[in-house]
Write an enzyme that holds these catalytic residues in place. Structure first.
Site, PDB file in Angstrom:
ATOM      1  N   CYS A  67       0.842  -1.205   0.000  1.00  0.00           N
ATOM      2  CA  CYS A  67       0.000   0.000   0.000  1.00  0.00           C
ATOM      3  C   CYS A  67       0.878   1.257   0.000  1.00  0.00           C
ATOM      4  O   CYS A  67       1.562   1.524  -0.979  1.00  0.00           O
ATOM      5  CB  CYS A  67      -0.976  -0.044   1.165  1.00  0.00           C
ATOM      6  N   HIS A 116      -3.627  -5.499   1.153  1.00  0.00           N
ATOM      7  CA  HIS A 116      -3.413  -5.823   2.561  1.00  0.00           C
ATOM      8  C   HIS A 116      -3.805  -7.284   2.791  1.00  0.00           C
ATOM      9  O   HIS A 116      -4.716  -7.804   2.145  1.00  0.00           O
ATOM     10  CB  HIS A 116      -4.271  -4.926   3.453  1.00  0.00           C
TER      11      HIS A 116
END
Length: 491
Positions: A334, A431
């Protein structure tokens, strides 16, 4: 019949509210009670994507799993994600509202309370019991006005409260007595019991103190919960210190190093590595020496440009180049993925002052932050290995550039991330990258572990929740409350 609501509050932060709520959710679900978790207001950088496409605190998502149900935005209607020391991104019922400083949010609280009560009402209409987790402590005098997170909510819905304190901190009797003393008479009256958490030793030696506490406060001590060594429950917003404990026996261990970014988000991404028997995870804080590693992982961040500056100030840029020069592997997740590119742009000042930053330049791409936040659950396969992967996306950046032509992950809706031409650097917006056993095994093999064992993190997480519920079954006298007895709930 309306749902019964029980609220858990703590004398301090990290007293055990999340853990107790998670165990209660599993315990009640085992008894055949349709139960749901709830937290009116959560301040945390660990979050999860819900079944209805919104965002809630990670702890409520785990509590939903403990209940055997899908996480929903109503379970955490207000989520505050700090992006500076004085401001946060405010998320209402799963959607970003705006960035607010503390004063602006305080003025917004009456409207936030409306959303809180609406969400609770919907849950109460669907389930037999709602287990509510407070935030911080109800005795924070400066936050009492307009409170929606603790007694303000409990008073609004007229629910009983359990008050938990952590004896491992010391001063447990002062914590409990002091907290009760700072409550108003009506608030004090709704505390139906006290819980002492993380006790080590012979409970008989504590009994004189318990007797005094019950006599002095007029409140029953409903449980002295033992310290559970090695218990793993995904943390709400704290990062444990140091490296994982070494595994027994002569086992090859992959050394993984993670920087403790000031605005680190979703550090639960590394829980699967922490629990893997062949992995040693070290978390490196400001000013600490960066140890040798086989794999470096740059985590997510709520303020990527600020944390990029922090990495440079703490010597990570030369350490990363040295690591790669000696054949090490690097993963960015991310915000960490965004740092790997050539540039990072924040033209609207979404995470701090508007402007651009030079990235590490390890992937030929750049990222621009946009007001739209992508929230999605995702499944696919690693592009460089025949391995299933699943997780979720929570990000505001849009990345572009030639590096994306060689993706890291192939998803049902397209591709994600990038792998460098030399195969040493991998970036992804996903994630939970290590959570699926196949993906974890493939990534550890890519990182240099010769024979990585298949390790099912999600199954192990579930075993820890069962272990917690087993402990509560033995040590918590909930049935004496008369509010959570199975017989009280119609089939």
């Amino acid at each position: 019949m309306p749902a019964k609501t029980l609220m858990i509050m703590g004398t301090t932060s990290d007293a055990g509210k999340s853990t107790l709520a998670t165990g209660l959710c599993r315990l009640l679900a085992r008894r055949g009670i349709r139960v749901a978790p709830f937290k009116p207001q959560n301040m945390a950088l660990n979050s999860a994507v819900t079944v209805d496409g919104g965002e809630i605190g990670r702890s409520q998502a785990v509590q939903a799993l403990a209940c055997g149900i899908e996480p929903h935005t109503d379970m955490n209607p207000i989520l505050l994600k700090p992006n500076s020391n004085t401001g946060s991104q405010v998320i209402v019922q799963g959607r970003v509202l705006s960035n607010m400083d503390a004063r602006s949010y305080h003025a917004y609280k009456p409207r936030a309370m409306q959303a809180v009560l609406e969400s609770h009402q919907r849950l109460a209409a669907q389930y037999q019991c709602v287990v509510v987790e407070g935030a911080g402590s109800p005795a924070e005098i400066n936050l009492r006005e307009g409170d929606i997170a603790n007694m303000g909510f409990a008073e609004a819905v007229d629910c009983p409260v359990l008050l938990v304190a952590d004896i491992d901190r010391g001063g447990v009797f002062a914590h409990l007595v002091g907290t009760l003393a700072l409550l108003s008479p009506s608030e004090r009256a709704r505390v139906v019991g006290l819980v002492i958490n993380r006790f080590r030793g012979d409970v008989a030696l504590l009994q004189p103190g318990i007797d005094w506490l019950e006599q002095h406060t007029g409140k029953p001590v409903l449980g002295v919960l033992p310290y559970l060594q090695g218990l793993h429950i995904e943390a709400e917003d704290s990062l444990s210190q140091g490296a994982a404990l070494p595994a027994a026996g002569a086992v090859q261990r992959l050394r993984v190093v993670v920087p403790a970014l000031p605005r680190l988000s979703n550090h639960t991404d590394f829980d699967a590595l922490r629990l893997h028997p062949q992995v040693a995870v070290s978390v490196v804080r400001a000013g600490e020496t960066i140890p040798p590693a086989d794999l470096m992982v740059l985590p997510g961040s709520k303020n990527v440009r600020h944390d990029l500056d922090w990495l440079r100030a703490n010597g990570w840029e030369p350490a990363i180049h040295r690591h790669l020069r000696y054949g090490g592997k690097l993963i960015g997740i991310c915000g960490g993925f965004q740092m790997l590119g050539r540039q990072l742009h924040d033209p609207f000042g979404l995470e701090g002052p508007a402007g651009s930053s030079i990235g590490f330049g390890l992937l030929d791409m750049e990222t621009t932050l946009t007001a739209h936040k992508r929230l999605a659950q995702a499944e696919g396969r690693l592009a460089f290995a025949d391995a299933a992967v699943s997780g979720y996306e929570i990000h505001m950046g849009v990345s572009s550039g030639p590096a994306l032509d060689k993706p890291a992950v192939t998803l049902a809706g397209g591709c994600d991330g990038a792998v460098s031409a030399d195969g040493q650097v991998l970036g992804s917006y996903l994630h939970g990258l290590f959570d699926h056993p196949e993906a974890c095994q493939a990534l550890l093999r890519w990182a240099g572990l010769q024979q990585p064992a298949a390790h099912d993190y999600r199954a192990e997480r579930d075993k820890h929740i069962d272990r917690l519920a087993d402990m509560l079954e033995r040590h918590l006298k909930l049935d004496s409350l008369g509010v959570l007895q199975s017989a009280d709930f119609p089939a």
